[in-house]
Design an enzyme around this catalytic site. Structure first.
Site, PDB file in Angstrom:
ATOM      1  N   SER A 100       0.823  -1.192   0.000  1.00 14.43           N
ATOM      2  CA  SER A 100       0.000   0.000   0.000  1.00 14.43           C
ATOM      3  C   SER A 100       0.868   1.257   0.000  1.00 14.43           C
ATOM      4  CB  SER A 100      -0.969  -0.050   1.189  1.00 14.43           C
ATOM      5  OG  SER A 100      -2.066   0.777   0.965  1.00 14.43           O
ATOM      6  N   ASP A 117      -8.843  -5.339  -6.090  1.00 18.85           N
ATOM      7  CA  ASP A 117      -8.501  -4.314  -5.101  1.00 18.85           C
ATOM      8  C   ASP A 117      -9.299  -3.050  -5.424  1.00 18.85           C
ATOM      9  OD1 ASP A 117      -7.339  -2.457  -3.388  1.00 18.85           O
ATOM     10  OD2 ASP A 117      -5.295  -3.188  -3.726  1.00 18.85           O
ATOM     11  N   HIS A 132      -7.460  -5.805  -1.317  1.00 24.04           N
ATOM     12  CA  HIS A 132      -6.244  -5.134  -0.838  1.00 24.04           C
ATOM     13  C   HIS A 132      -5.568  -6.010   0.217  1.00 24.04           C
ATOM     14  CE1 HIS A 132      -3.905  -1.457  -0.784  1.00 24.04           C
ATOM     15  NE2 HIS A 132      -4.020  -1.336   0.530  1.00 24.04           N
TER      16      HIS A 132
END
Length: 753
Positions: free
Chosen positions: A296, A402, A433
């Site tokens: 991320s 995602d 995610h």
């Protein structure tokens, strides 16, 4: 001093081999200088594999080890006796589903890798070369490793306090090479999450002893790699945790704070032993070869630092990472969230930084208008445009579902890296995610280990001769592809044709005629549209192929060119490709985004009383669906004339716009149908426009460019002849919905940091 000056005698290190894209001269020179520096280390590491493991190479926390106060989630970890556990045998170079960890609890399930998917047509021929170099082994003591903190001078003063901002770096490195005068490479995770939010599925934070020295490092990178001869550096981005400065959300401060650490590791920057003191700290224990990793925001920083072209950064492993911050907040002018980067900055900054960084916060508001216009702020946070500067190899990991850091990010980054001739590898999962440690743990640790051995230690273990891509076809069923997208992939132009008014129109190579009309309904989204594809509903226009006579593989990025006439001054558009047919998929709309966390733990490396390598296992969360969204794209129709600026629409006027769809790799099975749906607001995935328009779609000037493996001939073969199976499409009450807006906060860490 420069790396190559430290070891001038290392001139016979073999370069990378295998079917990679040719490397431009400027990257070849930069990578060769780094590769030359590791031969001595490699030779010593190989010699070390013949020596017995050192005392204290525990594989999990000893029975009496208390859980650190900052990580209560470890309190239920099973006790694993201290002792020496030898490595399990390795395979001959091809990754497999076998467990290659220091230790695992007996109840760990490690399913074998499935046979390659028949749709994979681009597997390169084997060169017959087996893996020759054994993997690095855990011969160094983790318990006796050196743990220290330094503060690197960024040469910025964003908090305007009259002194240069310093970024905190917590380091753990093996003590044996240091005593012997040997250098080690560095694995680095630069993150804003170490103090505010935690790292990984279990939200781990750093912890320090009474003297302020680091004792707990989140995640397993330290436990697993330090005994194998690597240092691990956990960097607090400026404005977070123990660092000075301000968080500017992917801008100059974020990237410079991490780049400065790479510079320090290579002798080009200064660091100090304390946050405000004047005693210098020197990185004389490393050869400067650095690999950055992170999920991320952390992976985003790795992308950004690589895009500076900094020397010494040899590889990056961006997991679910952003490649352009504009595309995190907007999609062609359509807002994806109801807030901007100032919210995210405020979320991760320390109270001290928050008090000093009002000017930076104001810039994040003023230069990121919610109308979706592209400003200079977004230019500074677009790493794709600087892909040609990347010297590092790149191992991309991303979930195709995602809906936080959406899959457009990996697609545009991957394509730009390909044009720049960057060495690449990719894993694509069916998750949202989620970190690969939490959806394919054993294979991931094995592959990451071999990747770092190859890229940082220079070991010729064959990983560069293996298939470029691993793709999840169904939950826990993986296929490989020699290149990605496969070389026979070509974009095929498909055109919608008008239906009979009762359901979907047609989709194929022949031009369409007439129009289709739909009205924006913000209460409905892609799952609703797909479920009602064979019913005429007012909020969508749907088009589908006939049932396929053979499977059809889509691989890469698609686009949809539309000509529409709105009835209002504002309008948003959504275009989706859908696989119509029953399937079992990961439930990416569930809270775990395709995984569920189990109570038992497995252990991945060595331990100290304060730092356990044991983590809760996970399993796939699945859903039975009658339609699967393959790819999505959104746009504000007001950007029809300029991607950088939206304009009011004139009701009754026709506008033409190309909607970019996210990258994908999906096989539509025989008997299923491929559908194109065009609609307005996609519920919970984009914000609605100010008006509620009705839009008329001109079918003669609407088309989709779809990446098909095998090109137009493959599409024709799949859509002609007798379908192998005719699959009726029915509304399924268990259809996967996107995560609700309440949980879709603009935080790249998401549920699984």
């Amino acid at each position: 001093m420069p790396i190559h000056e430290r070891h001038p005698r290392l001139s016979h290190q073999q370069p990378h081999t295998g079917p990679r894209t040719p490397t431009p001269p400027h990257r070849t020179r930069g990578r060769l200088r780094g590769v030359l520096a590791t031969l001595t280390l490699t030779a010593l590491a190989l010699t070390a594999t013949a020596t017995p493991p050192l005392t204290g190479t525990a594989t999990a926390a000893p029975p009496s080890a208390p859980a650190p106060a900052s990580a209560a989630h470890r309190e239920t970890a099973p006790a694993v006796p201290r002792g020496t556990v030898p490595d399990l045998p390795t395979t001959d170079g091809a990754a497999s589903g076998r467990l290659l960890t220091d230790r695992a609890t007996p109840d760990q399930a490690t399913p074998d890798r499935a046979a390659p998917d028949r749709s994979v047509t681009d597997r390169p021929p084997s060169d017959g070369a087996a893996s020759t170099a054994p993997p690095s082994r855990p011969v160094h003591s983790y318990e006796n490793a050196i743990r220290e903190s330094v503060w690197v001078d960024t040469r910025l003063d964003l908090d305007d306090d009259g002194r240069s901002d310093r970024v905190a770096v917590d380091i753990v490195r093996p003590s044996e090479p240091a005593r012997q005068g040997r250098d080690v490479p560095v694995i680095m995770d630069a993150s804003p999450y170490y103090a505010c939010c935690g790292r990984g599925n279990e939200g781990q934070r750093k912890a320090y002893d009474a003297d302020g020295d680091p004792v707990t490092f989140p995640l397993y990178y330290d436990n697993y790699f330090v005994p194998r001869g690597y240092a691990f550096a956990a960097v607090d981005l400026t404005g977070t945790s123990r660092s000075d400065g301000c968080v500017d959300v992917g801008g100059r401060s974020d990237i410079t704070s991490a780049k400065a650490v790479v510079d320090w590791l290579n002798g080009r920057a200064r660091a100090y032993t304390t946050r405000e003191g004047g005693v210098r700290a020197h990185a004389d224990w490393t050869n400067g070869r650095t690999g950055m990793i992170g999920k991320s925001w952390d992976g985003t920083i790795a992308n950004g630092v690589a895009a500076t072209g900094v020397e010494g950064l040899e590889t990056i492993v961006p997991i679910a990472a952003i490649s352009s911050w504009y595309d995190y907040y907007f999609s062609q002018g359509a807002p994806l969230y109801d807030s901007g980067p100032e919210w995210l900055s405020d979320y991760v900054e320390t109270p001290q930084a928050r008090a000093r960084c009002a000017a930076v916060q104001r810039q994040l508001v003023d230069e990121a208008p919610r109308n979706g216009d592209w400003t200079g702020l977004w230019d500074d946070r677009d790493y794709v445009r600087d892909a040609e500067r990347v010297r590092a190899s790149v191992f991309v990991v991303h979930g195709q579902q995602d809906l936080n850091v959406r899959s457009q990010h990996f697609g545009q980054w991957w394509d730009a890296l390909a044009r720049a001739g960057v060495d690449r590898k990719i894993w694509l999962s069916q998750t949202g995610h989620v970190d690969p440690f939490d959806f394919r743990r054993a294979d991931w640790v094995d592959t990451l280990h071999r990747w770092f051995d190859h890229e940082l230690l220079g070991l010729d273990n064959g990983i560069d001769r293996e298939p470029m891509a691993d793709i999840e076809r169904a939950p826990d069923r993986w296929a490989t592809s020699g290149h990605w997208p496969p070389r026979p992939t070509e974009h095929v132009t498909l055109r919608p044709t008008k239906g009979d008014g009762q359901g979907a129109g047609g989709l194929g190579p022949r031009p369409g005629r007439g129009t289709a009309t739909f009205t924006d309904d913000p209460a409905r989204g892609e799952s609703d549209w797909a479920a009602a594809i064979d019913t005429a509903t007012p909020e969508k226009a749907g088009f589908a192929t006939r049932p396929l006579s053979r499977e059809l593989r889509l691989s890469g990025s698609a686009s949809v060119r539309v000509t529409v006439t709105p009835t209002t001054p504002t309008a948003h558009l959504t275009a989706v490709l859908v696989d119509l047919g029953p399937a079992t998929i990961r439930d990416y709309g569930d809270r775990g985004e395709g995984i569920t966390t189990l109570p038992h733990r497995t252990c991945w490396g060595a331990a100290t009383p304060a730092d356990s390598p044991c983590y809760r296992e996970t399993a796939a969360t699945t859903a039975e669906v009658s339609a699967t969204v393959v790819s999505r794209g959104w746009a504000d129709l007001g950007t029809h004339a300029s991607a950088r600026e939206g304009r009011p629409l004139t009701p009754g006027t026709a506008y033409t716009l190309t909607v970019r769809l996210a990258a994908t790799d999906h096989v539509v099975p025989a008997g299923h149908r491929l559908a194109l749906i065009v609609a307005g607001t996609d519920k919970d995935l984009i914000d609605p426009p100010a008006d509620r328009p009705t839009l008329t779609l001109d079918l003669t000037r609407t088309s989709a460019r779809v990446p098909v493996v095998g090109g137009a001939s493959a599409f024709v073969r799949a859509t002609t002849g007798t379908p192998a199976v005719t699959v009726p499409h029915v509304t399924d009450p268990d259809q996967v919905d996107p995560p609700s807006h309440a949980r879709r906060v603009p935080l790249p860490g998401g549920e699984h940091r």
